[in-house]
Design a protein around this motif. Structure first.
Motif, PDB file in Angstrom:
ATOM      1  N   GLY A   1      -4.328   4.214  -8.097  1.00 46.60           N
ATOM      2  CA  GLY A   1      -5.116   3.247  -7.330  1.00 46.60           C
ATOM      3  C   GLY A   1      -4.608   1.847  -7.598  1.00 46.60           C
ATOM      4  O   GLY A   1      -3.492   1.662  -8.091  1.00 46.60           O
ATOM      5  N   VAL A   2      -5.416   0.869  -7.268  1.00 48.45           N
ATOM      6  CA  VAL A   2      -5.022  -0.515  -7.485  1.00 48.45           C
ATOM      7  C   VAL A   2      -5.878  -1.088  -8.619  1.00 48.45           C
ATOM      8  O   VAL A   2      -7.101  -1.138  -8.521  1.00 48.45           O
ATOM      9  CB  VAL A   2      -5.187  -1.347  -6.198  1.00 48.45           C
ATOM     10  CG1 VAL A   2      -5.008  -2.834  -6.481  1.00 48.45           C
ATOM     11  CG2 VAL A   2      -4.194  -0.884  -5.153  1.00 48.45           C
TER      12      VAL A   2
ATOM     13  N   VAL B   1      -6.966  -1.927   2.955  1.00 46.48           N
ATOM     14  CA  VAL B   1      -6.562  -1.426   1.632  1.00 46.48           C
ATOM     15  C   VAL B   1      -7.515  -0.305   1.205  1.00 46.48           C
ATOM     16  O   VAL B   1      -7.091   0.757   0.750  1.00 46.48           O
ATOM     17  CB  VAL B   1      -6.583  -2.561   0.592  1.00 46.48           C
ATOM     18  CG1 VAL B   1      -6.178  -2.043  -0.779  1.00 46.48           C
ATOM     19  CG2 VAL B   1      -5.640  -3.680   1.007  1.00 46.48           C
TER      20      VAL B   1
ATOM     21  N   ILE C   1       0.833  -1.206   0.000  1.00 45.99           N
ATOM     22  CA  ILE C   1       0.000   0.000   0.000  1.00 45.99           C
ATOM     23  C   ILE C   1       0.870   1.260   0.000  1.00 45.99           C
ATOM     24  O   ILE C   1       0.635   2.194  -0.753  1.00 45.99           O
ATOM     25  CB  ILE C   1      -0.933   0.023   1.240  1.00 45.99           C
ATOM     26  CG1 ILE C   1      -1.927  -1.137   1.159  1.00 45.99           C
ATOM     27  CG2 ILE C   1      -1.692   1.342   1.329  1.00 45.99           C
ATOM     28  CD1 ILE C   1      -2.800  -1.276   2.394  1.00 45.99           C
TER      29      ILE C   1
ATOM     30  N   ARG D   1      -8.749   6.628  -3.770  1.00 41.65           N
ATOM     31  CA  ARG D   1      -8.334   5.880  -4.963  1.00 41.65           C
ATOM     32  C   ARG D   1      -9.169   4.605  -5.099  1.00 41.65           C
ATOM     33  O   ARG D   1      -9.642   4.066  -4.103  1.00 41.65           O
ATOM     34  CB  ARG D   1      -6.858   5.492  -4.860  1.00 41.65           C
ATOM     35  CG  ARG D   1      -5.900   6.652  -4.741  1.00 41.65           C
ATOM     36  CD  ARG D   1      -4.504   6.104  -4.470  1.00 41.65           C
ATOM     37  NE  ARG D   1      -3.554   7.149  -4.130  1.00 41.65           N
ATOM     38  CZ  ARG D   1      -3.413   7.642  -2.899  1.00 41.65           C
ATOM     39  NH1 ARG D   1      -4.168   7.195  -1.910  1.00 41.65           N
ATOM     40  NH2 ARG D   1      -2.519   8.572  -2.662  1.00 41.65           N
TER      41      ARG D   1
ATOM     42  N   LYS E   1      -6.877   2.882   3.547  1.00 43.04           N
ATOM     43  CA  LYS E   1      -5.600   3.578   3.371  1.00 43.04           C
ATOM     44  C   LYS E   1      -5.484   4.206   1.991  1.00 43.04           C
ATOM     45  O   LYS E   1      -4.777   5.175   1.807  1.00 43.04           O
ATOM     46  CB  LYS E   1      -4.432   2.611   3.612  1.00 43.04           C
ATOM     47  CG  LYS E   1      -4.239   2.275   5.069  1.00 43.04           C
ATOM     48  CD  LYS E   1      -2.904   1.586   5.285  1.00 43.04           C
ATOM     49  CE  LYS E   1      -2.645   1.317   6.744  1.00 43.04           C
ATOM     50  NZ  LYS E   1      -1.634   0.263   6.934  1.00 43.04           N
ATOM     51  N   LEU E   2      -6.134   3.620   0.986  1.00 40.95           N
ATOM     52  CA  LEU E   2      -5.991   4.146  -0.371  1.00 40.95           C
ATOM     53  C   LEU E   2      -7.129   5.081  -0.781  1.00 40.95           C
ATOM     54  O   LEU E   2      -7.099   5.668  -1.844  1.00 40.95           O
ATOM     55  CB  LEU E   2      -5.857   2.998  -1.375  1.00 40.95           C
ATOM     56  CG  LEU E   2      -4.514   2.270  -1.313  1.00 40.95           C
ATOM     57  CD1 LEU E   2      -4.493   1.103  -2.265  1.00 40.95           C
ATOM     58  CD2 LEU E   2      -3.370   3.228  -1.642  1.00 40.95           C
TER      59      LEU E   2
ATOM     60  N   VAL F   1      -9.822   0.637  -5.749  1.00 42.11           N
ATOM     61  CA  VAL F   1      -9.139  -0.630  -5.500  1.00 42.11           C
ATOM     62  C   VAL F   1      -9.943  -1.748  -6.154  1.00 42.11           C
ATOM     63  O   VAL F   1     -11.111  -1.942  -5.837  1.00 42.11           O
ATOM     64  CB  VAL F   1      -9.028  -0.923  -3.988  1.00 42.11           C
ATOM     65  CG1 VAL F   1      -8.410  -2.287  -3.750  1.00 42.11           C
ATOM     66  CG2 VAL F   1      -8.235   0.162  -3.283  1.00 42.11           C
TER      67      VAL F   1
ATOM     68  N   VAL G   1       2.199   2.142  -3.360  1.00 47.21           N
ATOM     69  CA  VAL G   1       1.166   2.705  -4.242  1.00 47.21           C
ATOM     70  C   VAL G   1       1.062   4.200  -3.997  1.00 47.21           C
ATOM     71  O   VAL G   1       1.005   5.013  -4.920  1.00 47.21           O
ATOM     72  CB  VAL G   1      -0.199   2.026  -3.982  1.00 47.21           C
ATOM     73  CG1 VAL G   1      -1.303   2.694  -4.795  1.00 47.21           C
ATOM     74  CG2 VAL G   1      -0.138   0.544  -4.310  1.00 47.21           C
ATOM     75  N   ILE G   2       1.099   4.575  -2.712  1.00 47.70           N
ATOM     76  CA  ILE G   2       0.981   5.999  -2.354  1.00 47.70           C
ATOM     77  C   ILE G   2       2.260   6.745  -2.723  1.00 47.70           C
ATOM     78  O   ILE G   2       2.217   7.801  -3.346  1.00 47.70           O
ATOM     79  CB  ILE G   2       0.672   6.149  -0.841  1.00 47.70           C
ATOM     80  CG1 ILE G   2      -0.708   5.513  -0.555  1.00 47.70           C
ATOM     81  CG2 ILE G   2       0.694   7.607  -0.420  1.00 47.70           C
ATOM     82  CD1 ILE G   2      -1.018   5.322   0.913  1.00 47.70           C
TER      83      ILE G   2
END
Lengths: 588, 88
Positions: free
Chosen positions: A301-302, A330, A291, A337, A333-334, A339, A294-295
């Motif tokens: 995003g995922v 996930v 994660i 964005r 935290k994202l 996922v 990714v940030i």
């Protein structure tokens, strides 16, 4: 250093990317050889009290480690310690030790080590790999108990023994070693045993240090190494490199560091082509440990969250709640964005001992949805966990490995049923959760227009699509010359898929390895893709290329590629275009 | 003493979590419980023992309960196995 050996290359499994050059440190777990000491009858009671106190202390230690692991590496890392708590609470194990101390008049540490060895041997003999690996957990727990009872077994404190930053070499790394490892202390990690889902692999990824695991024979060379190179990209270990090899890697390491700095700069810029076409660059991840990457790389995003790794690395099969915690982490935290979670796709190359069924041709057998349909309880828990984590509206679902419409409608029906169930139980979830499919079996491409009416998006998996289209196993070296993602047939398949999606106005993205090949990116943009999903650290590389592209020129390139009939012609069209429009290949 | 044969039907067999569930019942009951599979017999109050059986899906285990709670214990265990350890 003893006898010097000439440069030697050993092969292992690449577990965490990067290059480390340095001197080795041998991280040895002392062999548990607790000697037997006879104690007198009146000492027995004190010995048992000492043993029970050590049990309590160990339990507290494990709970503490679990908390720290959760903080550092997310929910999954913490799960490793759950099984350890179960072991330490085993009443029979406790009674056995107490009985052994009192009936044989031995000290507690000997009793524990004896019992541990017996269990370890029994477990190692088991045929099923899942169960046999538990020997490793028993050893870790017993070591901790013994350590808490005596000074006989002292853990090496890395911060005091390392000579500057070194490469840590070990036979294996125990979960209890975790807190001893620190990014500021070590250059890289190499282990003799373990695979890509071993604890060592998970740990090194979370620390972002280069690592290679499963390097058979490395500990034998220990005394003969003066300098070594760890190549976490290819899984190569080079012992005592020649000056020329050393230079090559020094340069690569330097370039890698420069690249990281430059990439960070790029990651802050918008992802648009020269003619202002916005391209989403998403990440492929397989664990909560990624994660942060990714940030850090500013990914949109995922695009693909592979769930099979969670199941493979976990000590036990994840329950609905365990899964929910991971997906929720996930999602949270994202946020905001997107996922995209792919339903468990086990099979073929990722055969899992826990669920494996012997098949003559596993790649064309029970995998993906076929396997999940056979395990309705597992599928139900999986869907419930994902839906429960969807309340923030940033989660969508990909259905893997579908060959026909029936599989899609069946999965959608099951998702609807799960929603009703959750609604009646009062759980919040996203009622309009987007459902897409993996495009990886050629049959689904041929009917993609009809399929597009049933789903919200397509995600193209080029690795499997290539393998199934060309009937060439991607893991079989003897047919590796046939397996080729630039085969014109593969490109036609992409074209058909993307056209169907556009016609029916649904999203289409690509998450296979092809999205990470620099020279393929202009082709993918030309074919009309506006969403690419790659390994997190490749996000800036892809962005750098996209910012130098003109989508109209890319369209012409794609049209030309669709006209030729050999992969060699495709490759040369792509290389020419790359040289003219981008310049140097950033990955070379 | 009562003895019964049951078949493991949860797809993943007696891995860590089901074993823990099973042990929770046996340790609460006032009776001795032994489980055997093939040639091996283990004390069902030990999670390590239960896992050592390496009982996979479709394998058959024999449960032996002896003591005041034997009926209660056997019923609960059978119910647990039948319900796939409440985890799938």
């Amino acid at each position: 250093m003893n006898k010097k050996v000439k440069e030697k290359v050993l092969k292992g499994v690449a577990a965490s990317p990067g290059i480390a050059i340095g001197t080795p440190f041998n991280y040895v777990h002392e062999t548990l050889n607790v000697s037997r000491e006879t104690i007198s009858d009146h000492e027995i009671e004190a010995e048992i009290i000492k043993y029970k106190a050590a049990l309590e202390k160990t339990k507290t230690d494990i709970v503490e480690d679990k908390k720290n692991a959760a903080k550092r590496g997310g929910q999954e890392a913490a799960k490793i310690f759950d099984a350890h708590l179960l072991i330490i609470d085993d009443q029979v194990l406790i009674d056995e030790a107490v009985y052994f101390i009192s009936s044989h008049n031995v000290q507690a540490s000997y009793a524990v080590s004896k019992i541990m060895k017996d269990y370890q041997m029994a477990f190692e003999k088991l045929q099923n790999q899942y169960f046999s690996q538990r020997a490793f957990d028993i050893e870790d727990v017993c070591r901790r108990i013994i350590k808490n009872m005596s000074s006989e077994l002292d853990h090496v404190d890395l911060s005091t023994v390392l000579k500057g930053k070194q490469i840590v070499i070990s036979n294996n790394i125990f979960p209890s070693d975790t807190l001893n490892f620190n990014k500021d202390l070590i250059l890289g990690i190499v282990t003799e045993s373990g695979g890509s889902t071993s604890h060592a692999a998970i740990l090194s990824k979370s620390l972002e240090v280069p690592a290679v695991v499963g390097v058979t024979g490395i500990t034998k060379y220990m005394n003969k190494i003066s300098l070594m190179i760890v190549d976490g990209f290819t899984g190569k270990i080079i012992i005592n490199p020649k000056p020329s090899t050393f230079e090559t890697y020094k340069i690569r390491q330097h370039e890698e560091q420069k690249q990281v700095e430059e990439d960070l700069k790029y990651s802050k810029m918008p992802s648009v082509t020269l003619d202002n076409q916005a391209i989403k660059i998403l990440s492929n991840i397989q664990s909560t440990l990624e994660i942060d990457s990714v940030i850090k790389w500013n990914s949109d995003g995922v695009g693909l969250f592979r769930t099979e790794f969670l199941f493979e690395s976990s000590l036990s099969i994840l329950s609905e709640d365990d899964q929910f915690k991971i997906y929720d982490e996930v999602s949270e935290k994202l946020y905001p964005r997107d996922v995209t979670i792919r339903l468990l796709d086990i099979g073929g190359d990722k055969l899992n001992d826990k669920m494996s069924i012997k098949e003559d041709n596993p790649f064309m057998g029970v995998r993906g949805m076929r396997l999940l349909f056979d395990h309705p309880d597992l599928l139900r828990a999986h869907l419930r966990a994902i839906l429960r984590a969807s309340a923030r509206n940033n989660i969508s679902i990909i259905i893997p490995f579908v060959a026909n419409l029936t599989e899609i409608t069946k999965t959608k029906m099951l998702i609807e049923r799960t929603k009703k169930e959750l609604a009646s139980e009062g759980y919040p979830f996203n009622d309009k959760i987007k459902i897409g499919i993996m495009i990886e079996i050629p049959s689904i491409v041929m009917i993609s227009e009809a399929v597009a009416e049933k789903v919200d998006f397509f995600s193209i998996g080029t690795n499997d699509l290539t393998q199934y289209l060309l009937a060439a196993d991607r893991g079989n070296e003897r047919v590796s010359n046939i397996y080729d993602s630039f085969h014109p047939a593969v490109i036609k398949m992409l074209d058909i898929t993307i056209r169907s999606a556009k016609k029916k106005n649904i999203d289409v993205g690509l998450c296979g390895q092809m999205a990470g090949y620099p020279i393929a990116i202009p082709l993918l943009i030309g074919l009309g893709l506006r969403e690419l999903s790659v390994t997190p650290f490749l996000v800036p590389v892809v962005k750098k290329i996209i910012r130098r592209l003109d989508s109209k020129k890319c369209r012409i390139l794609a049209d030309n590629c669709l006209k030729v009939s050999t992969s060699r012609s495709v490759s040369s069209l792509l290389s020419d275009f790359f040289e003219k429009n981008i310049g140097e290949n950033p990955l070379q | 003493m009562i003895v019964e044969k049951v078949k493991i039907i949860n797809s993943l067999g007696l891995h860590a979590r089901p074993a823990a569930q099973l042990v929770k019942i046996t340790t609460r009951c006032d009776c001795d419980v032994f489980i055997s599979k093939d040639e091996m017999e283990v004390n069902a109050k030990s999670i390590m023992g239960v896992m050592m059986l390496a009982a996979e899906v479709n394998s058959e285990i024999i449960i032996k309960c002896t003591g005041p709670d034997e009926n209660l214990c056997m019923n609960e265990l059978k119910e647990l196995v039948k319900n796939k350890f409440y985890e799938e």
